[in-house]
Design a protein around this motif. Structure first.
Motif, PDB file in Angstrom:
ATOM      1  N   LYS A   3     -65.333  23.774  14.112  1.00  0.00           N
ATOM      2  CA  LYS A   3     -64.103  23.973  13.340  1.00  0.00           C
ATOM      3  C   LYS A   3     -63.384  22.641  13.083  1.00  0.00           C
ATOM      4  O   LYS A   3     -63.133  21.869  13.997  1.00  0.00           O
ATOM      5  CB  LYS A   3     -63.168  24.910  14.101  1.00  0.00           C
ATOM      6  CG  LYS A   3     -63.718  26.321  14.245  1.00  0.00           C
ATOM      7  CD  LYS A   3     -62.621  27.317  14.507  1.00  0.00           C
ATOM      8  CE  LYS A   3     -63.166  28.665  14.963  1.00  0.00           C
ATOM      9  NZ  LYS A   3     -64.395  29.084  14.275  1.00  0.00           N
ATOM     10  N   THR A  50     -69.570  30.560  15.487  1.00  0.00           N
ATOM     11  CA  THR A  50     -68.105  30.632  15.530  1.00  0.00           C
ATOM     12  C   THR A  50     -67.557  29.692  16.594  1.00  0.00           C
ATOM     13  O   THR A  50     -66.388  29.782  16.970  1.00  0.00           O
ATOM     14  CB  THR A  50     -67.649  32.070  15.864  1.00  0.00           C
ATOM     15  OG1 THR A  50     -68.314  32.487  17.063  1.00  0.00           O
ATOM     16  CG2 THR A  50     -67.972  33.028  14.748  1.00  0.00           C
ATOM     17  N   ASP A  51     -68.390  28.773  17.074  1.00  0.00           N
ATOM     18  CA  ASP A  51     -67.977  27.893  18.168  1.00  0.00           C
ATOM     19  C   ASP A  51     -66.878  26.928  17.734  1.00  0.00           C
ATOM     20  O   ASP A  51     -66.800  26.527  16.576  1.00  0.00           O
ATOM     21  CB  ASP A  51     -69.194  27.105  18.667  1.00  0.00           C
ATOM     22  CG  ASP A  51     -70.358  28.017  19.025  1.00  0.00           C
ATOM     23  OD1 ASP A  51     -70.636  28.182  20.204  1.00  0.00           O
ATOM     24  OD2 ASP A  51     -70.961  28.598  18.072  1.00  0.00           O
ATOM     25  N   ASP A  77     -66.299  38.828   9.559  1.00  0.00           N
ATOM     26  CA  ASP A  77     -67.575  39.233  10.127  1.00  0.00           C
ATOM     27  C   ASP A  77     -68.554  39.624   9.027  1.00  0.00           C
ATOM     28  O   ASP A  77     -68.175  39.978   7.925  1.00  0.00           O
ATOM     29  CB  ASP A  77     -67.373  40.443  11.064  1.00  0.00           C
ATOM     30  CG  ASP A  77     -66.939  39.975  12.440  1.00  0.00           C
ATOM     31  OD1 ASP A  77     -66.647  38.771  12.577  1.00  0.00           O
ATOM     32  OD2 ASP A  77     -66.889  40.820  13.358  1.00  0.00           O
TER      33      ASP A  77
END
Lengths: 376, 376
Positions: free
Chosen positions: B78, B73-74, B60
DNA sequence: TTTCGTAGTGAATCCTGCT
DNA sequence: AAGCAGGATTCACTACGAA
């Protein structure tokens, strides 16, 4: 002195400064990959590299006035294929990585012709990109044929050897240099010209000499006094000259005798920076220019809005591209104003008005609003 | 209607506009590679792509005042590895290349995390990069930890399918939009915030919504009214909203229902500009060509008239057939101008002047007069 | 001394349509 | 497909000489 003691001493020196075997403040007149092979592992604090861009230019180019553009046609910028350029890039980057200290960083400058290949290789080799930096050229060469956007910038990549690397970044220096605002990733400098540009018999010595101001910021930001900076594509030695001025050691590599000669002479003449020179590094920035089209793009004026002069003699409609049209004539706010009045020129910002709360206001008021909203 | 006739009709429509099978002005709620596989070869005029950036963020991040930074952060951002991202990039780019018309262009936006991989793949696939464009953020997020330069820009790549491609570039529109200066490769816009930013229950719908001003410039520069623009990473539909405003067709692809819903609502509310506002400045070549001989034929210049360049270094005589002659040399206004100057080419219209009211005027002025007199 | 006009130039993947 | 010909196209800065 026994061998062990020698090693201990050498080890101690490696920790604090470059090993004695490093050819400090020297130009190696060699192929860059060969020369790097001769340097020890993990011995360099920073590498600044300005490799060939692989421009792949076509035929001749002339300016609208008929004069000829002196292009980069040197042999060192020619590669057989994209794959050959890729191979060359990965080879020199691999050597650079080997000789770089674990906490050192590398800078590479390029243009869209090569920077994506360079950046991709940097990531594949395990480097960790810290920033990409944009050099906005204050005075780029225009696109003479009107076929593309003016190519007005170059890109630099700044990377450490890995994610956990404890690299040098002189944050306070940068903030001070930038008037107490954090230094951003876009830097504006003029291209290298005038007195700074090295010439021989009236001709530029090197086709792509970089401005010292650019190297000054790079070295000030990411090295400490006494650090060793290597430039594997030394050219006329901008990196060496700035390093000397800033009290950093340098090592240059270049094959071309003409460049090496010019660089040696230049660096010999380089002196520590005095106050007045430092002032010129931080040229005061002019008020940002606002194009009428920006107001349209950003919704301050909708396409289709009707503008008029303050006496309402003419009424003109705003086009989607920031043009104005009136009675079949169209152009920029300045051009149309001039045409309608039969004047040679016209300041469209004060000539044209929009309706606001029942009254007419010059569109310059919108420009002020826009500036206030977008400038810090 | 017989089969042959159907084919002929279909063929005719392909030439002039997109095939009927194209899902115009529609969002395909699918994986982007799958959806593109369902579209026909060479059917799209422009692709604008804002792919996942593969940000690889760590833990964070909090601001100096302790507040929390809402990061990307979806799941869709990734990837297992750099290699996996590379593979994904090459797959969607290959599909994009297949469905793009031969004279179409592709735009991709990214940051230093991914743009080098994207650019490298673009080159490897045979695309020809036309420009890289820098979006300078007027109001970027600062670097809270003081560890790097403020990341204040993103990069866009603009590429055609090949070196010989005849792509669309509305040079005049861009120049008008930029206050009569060539549009450069660095563009400044604020980030998307305020009213423009789509929100639901007080939270932003999409973490990386792009400003409409950015798409506005892209579409205005490189498409014509009626063109088909595809966005394979549609998100909340900025591309669609701007395309609709500018009278371009659009096709969007996105897997996420939340985004699709928001985009549909947004685009439904977007208002198309009317015709007059859409009339962008057309290149002079859109105007009918006028041969120099026509001026002679129609009495705007009498045979035997003497023309000269603006410095009166050369004097040439107008022939009855619209040729020019000077010192035994003769040719078109362009050829003779080039020959006399020893230049590779010359625009005779601006080079040659005639005497008018005691002063010299370029013969281009006569062409303008002729055009005004003969055009409706 | 200051101002003004002319000339030169810079990492540039730099034309288009017709025969 | 290649060749030919028409004709469209530039911004910021430096240096230098003239006024």
């Amino acid at each position: 002195m026994g061998v062990l003691e020698k090693v201990k001493r050498a080890g101690a020196r490696v920790a604090k400064q470059a090993p004695a075997v490093l050819p400090l403040d020297t130009i190696l007149r060699q192929d860059c990959i060969e020369a790097m092979r001769g340097l020890p592992d993990k011995s360099i604090d920073m590498i600044f590299a300005d490799p060939p861009y692989n421009l792949q230019l076509g035929g001749d180019l002339n300016r609208p006035d008929g004069s000829h553009v002196d292009a980069v046609t040197d042999e060192w910028d020619k590669f057989d294929s994209l794959a050959a350029y890729d191979k060359f890039t990965r080879e020199w980057l691999a050597q650079a990585r080997r000789i770089l200290k674990d906490d050192g960083t590398i800078w590479v400058i390029g243009s869209y012709h090569n920077i994506f290949k360079v950046g991709s290789a940097i990531q594949d080799l395990g480097f960790w990109i810290l920033n990409d930096i944009i050099w906005r050229k204050a005075n780029p060469m225009p696109n003479f044929k009107g076929t593309r956007f003016t190519n007005a910038h170059e890109t630099l990549i700044w990377a450490s050897k890995g994610e956990k690397s404890r690299y040098t970044f002189n944050y306070r220096s940068m903030k001070t240099l930038n008037d107490e605002l954090q230094m951003r990733s876009d830097w504006e400098f003029p291209i290298c010209s005038g007195q700074e540009r090295l010439k021989k018999n009236g001709h530029k010595v090197h086709p792509t000499q970089k401005p010292e101001a650019l190297l000054y910021r790079v070295l000030l930001a990411c090295t400490k006094p006494g650090d060793v900076v290597l430039d594997p594509f030394f050219g006329t030695g901008t990196t060496g000259a700035v390093a000397k001025r800033l009290g950093r050691h340098w090592i240059g590599i270049d094959r071309e005798g003409v460049y090496v000669e010019a660089a040696l002479e230049r660096i010999a003449a380089a002196l520590p920076l005095d106050e007045s020179a430092l002032q010129t590094m931080q040229a005061p920035k002019a008020a940002p220019r606002v194009a009428f089209g920006q107001l349209v793009e950003n919704g301050y004026l909708a396409p289709g809005t009707v503008l008029s002069d303050h006496k309402a003699r003419w009424r003109a409609t705003v086009g989607a591209d920031g043009s104005l049209s009136c009675d079949g004539q169209a152009g920029s706010i300045h051009k149309l104003g001039a045409t309608l009045q039969g004047a040679p020129s016209c300041n469209g910002w004060t000539f044209w008005h929009y309706e606001d709360q029942g009254g007419l206001k010059p569109i310059d008021a919108l420009r002020q609003t826009y500036l206030l909203a977008t400038q810090p």
